[in-house]
Design a protein around this motif. Structure first.
Motif, PDB file in Angstrom:
ATOM      1  N   ASP A 301     122.763 119.610 118.261  1.00 41.30           N
ATOM      2  CA  ASP A 301     123.408 120.584 119.143  1.00 41.30           C
ATOM      3  C   ASP A 301     124.432 119.954 120.085  1.00 41.30           C
ATOM      4  N   GLN A 303     127.568 118.908 119.434  1.00 38.18           N
ATOM      5  CA  GLN A 303     128.934 119.420 119.230  1.00 38.18           C
ATOM      6  C   GLN A 303     128.859 120.717 118.415  1.00 38.18           C
ATOM      7  N   PRO A 304     128.558 121.836 119.073  1.00 41.95           N
ATOM      8  CA  PRO A 304     128.341 123.091 118.343  1.00 41.95           C
ATOM      9  C   PRO A 304     129.564 123.599 117.579  1.00 41.95           C
ATOM     10  N   THR A 305     130.761 123.196 117.982  1.00 39.92           N
ATOM     11  CA  THR A 305     131.948 123.627 117.223  1.00 39.92           C
ATOM     12  C   THR A 305     131.914 123.028 115.823  1.00 39.92           C
ATOM     13  N   ARG A 307     129.285 121.912 114.218  1.00 35.61           N
ATOM     14  CA  ARG A 307     128.150 122.450 113.478  1.00 35.61           C
ATOM     15  C   ARG A 307     128.448 123.860 112.970  1.00 35.61           C
ATOM     16  N   ALA A 308     129.174 124.648 113.753  1.00 34.21           N
ATOM     17  CA  ALA A 308     129.491 126.012 113.342  1.00 34.21           C
ATOM     18  C   ALA A 308     130.339 126.025 112.071  1.00 34.21           C
ATOM     19  N   GLU A 333     131.136 132.586 116.052  1.00 36.85           N
ATOM     20  CA  GLU A 333     130.286 131.465 116.463  1.00 36.85           C
ATOM     21  C   GLU A 333     131.046 130.480 117.331  1.00 36.85           C
ATOM     22  N   THR A 337     131.076 128.615 121.877  1.00 36.24           N
ATOM     23  CA  THR A 337     131.045 127.183 122.220  1.00 36.24           C
ATOM     24  C   THR A 337     132.046 126.804 123.298  1.00 36.24           C
ATOM     25  N   THR A 340     131.868 123.926 125.958  1.00 38.16           N
ATOM     26  CA  THR A 340     131.990 122.507 125.598  1.00 38.16           C
ATOM     27  C   THR A 340     133.461 122.120 125.538  1.00 38.16           C
TER      28      THR A 340
END
Length: 367
Positions: A301, A303-305, A307-308, A333, A337, A340
Motif C-alpha cells: 500500500d 504507492q497506491p497509484t 498498484r491501481a 481508483e 490516491t 499521495t
C-alpha cells in the motif's frame, strides 16, 4: 469522424465514446499503420526472467504487451522449472489470434560459475546478461523486468532500434532525473554511466551488434567480447556492487558510452519519478509509456497509484470494452490516491493509456 466508431476485435464489436477519440484519431497513428503495410510480418522479441513468486506479475506484464501491440510478438520466458507448467497453462488460454508466440527456457548460467551468478543480487536476475549468448538466432530483443507494464504498443519502443547510430548496441533510461536523489552519484563504489547511472529494467538490445563488439574495459588493454568480459567484471567488482547485473551494465557502458542510446524517463517510469515530487517532465507532457513498479509497489500500500494500474490490467478480461472495463475503473481508483505524492499527478498514469485505447479502436476500424 470518430463518433459511433464500431470496430471488430476478437470477434466482438465495441463502441468507442466520441469524447475519448479526437477528430484526428485516424491520422495520429498513421505512421504505425503505414509501417505495418510495408513490414507486416516483422516480429518483435520480448524477454523476461521469472523466478520465485513472480508468475502473476510476469503474466500481467505479458497481458499489457498484448493489449496494444501491432506487430507479432514472440515472448522468450526464462523461468525456474517449477513455473513452466503454470506459464504454459495460462498462456495457452490467451486469445492470441496468431499474433503471439512464446518459448519457455530454463534458468541457465555458465557451468563453471553458475553458483556465483545465481546469488548475485536477486535470484535469476543476472540471467539477462547472458541473453545475447543464449538467443544466438535473435537479432534484436527487448528485455524487461517482471514488474513492467506497457501503456502503449511495444512497437513504439521497438522503433528505437531504427534510431540507433552505427555505434549503439543497446538503449536504457537514466536511473534518476534528479541528481540530488540519485543513488549512483551519491553512493556507488564503481564506475557508472553518465551523471546518475542507467536502469536496466527496460533494455532494448541489438544483440547481433552486442555479439560482434569488442568492449573497452579497465581490466586489460585488450578489448573483450561480451562472453569474455562478464566473469572478469564480476570478479573485480563483486565486493563493490549493490544492484548486481545492473551495476555491471553501468560499468560496461561507462567504458563504452558511445554504445548506449538513452531514451526518456517516460519509457521507464518508477516511483522515484513522483514520490520526491514530479521529476519526469516528459511524462508530465505526454504521459507514462512504460510503468516500472520496482521495490514491490504493485503488492503493498506504499504507492497506491502504481498498484491501481497493476490491478486494473491484471483484472481486465480480453474481449471486454477497454474504456468501460479498464480505463474508467482505473481513473476512479486513481482519484482515491490524491493524498499521495504520486497520486497528485495521477493524470500522467492515464494520459497515454487513453491515447493507446483510442489508437487501438482507430486501428481496428481501418481493418
Amino acid at each position: 469522424r470518430c463518433k459511433n466508431l464500431s470496430v471488430s476485435f476478437w470477434n466482438s464489436y465495441w463502441m468507442l465514446p466520441s469524447d475519448v477519440c479526437g477528430k484526428n484519431c485516424f491520422w495520429e497513428a498513421a505512421f504505425r499503420y503505414d509501417y505495418m503495410k510495408t513490414h507486416p510480418s516483422e516480429k518483435m522479441h520480448l524477454a523476461v526472467v521469472a523466478c520465485g513468486e513472480r508468475l502473476e506479475e510476469t503474466v500481467t506484464m505479458l497481458r499489457s504487451a498484448i493489449i496494444f501491440s501491432i506487430r507479432p510478438l514472440h515472448f522468450h520466458i526464462f523461468a525456474e522449472d517449477q513455473l513452466h507448467e503454470s506459464f504454459k497453462d495460462i498462456l495457452d488460454e490467451f486469445p492470441y489470434e496468431g499474433r503471439v508466440n512464446y518459448t519457455l527456457y530454463p534458468i541457465t548460467f555458465p557451468s563453471e560459475s553458475a553458483a556465483e551468478w545465481k546469488k548475485l543480487f536477486k535470484p535469476c536476475a543476472s540471467q539477462r546478461l547472458f541473453l545475447p549468448l543464449i538467443l544466438k538466432n535473435v537479432d534484436s530483443l527487448l528485455y524487461v523486468d517482471t514488474d513492467i507494464l506497457f501503456l502503449r504498443p511495444v512497437d513504439d519502443i521497438w522503433s528505437f532500434l531504427r534510431k540507433f547510430n552505427s555505434t549503439q548496441i543497446a538503449a536504457m533510461a537514466p536511473e534518476h532525473e534528479e541528481p540530488r536523489i540519485g543513488w549512483y552519484n551519491r553512493f556507488a563504489r564503481h564506475p557508472y554511466y553518465g551523471v546518475t547511472g542507467i536502469n536496466s529494467g527496460v533494455m532494448l538490445m541489438n544483440m547481433t551488434r552486442i555479439r560482434r563488439k569488442y568492449f573497452k574495459n579497465d581490466m586489460t588493454p585488450v578489448r573483450l567480447q561480451w562472453g569474455e568480459i562478464l566473469m572478469p567484471l564480476l570478479k573485480k567488482y563483486k565486493l563493490n556492487i549493490t544492484w548486481g547485473d545492473q551495476d555491471l551494465l553501468n560499468i560496461i557502458f561507462f567504458h563504452n558510452p558511445e554504445s548506449l542510446y538513452v531514451f526518456p524517463c517516460q519509457w521507464n517510469y518508477r516511483p522515484d519519478h513522483c514520490i520526491y515530487g514530479s521529476n519526469c517532465k516528459a511524462a508530465e507532457e505526454e504521459g507514462i509509456f512504460i510503468l516500472h513498479g520496482n521495490r514491490g509497489v504493485y503488492h503493498d500500500d506504499k504507492q497506491p497509484t502504481f498498484r491501481a494500474v497493476y490491478e486494473a490490467i491484471k483484472n481486465y478480461s480480453f474481449g471486454d470494452d477497454l474504456v468501460h472495463s479498464l480505463l474508467q475503473p482505473l481513473e476512479r481508483e486513481l482519484q482515491k490516491t490524491t493524498h499521495t505524492y504520486c497520486g497528485r499527478v495521477y493524470k500522467v498514469f492515464i494520459k497515454q493509456l487513453t491515447k493507446s485505447i483510442r489508437d487501438l479502436y482507430a486501428r481496428r476500424s481501418k481493418g
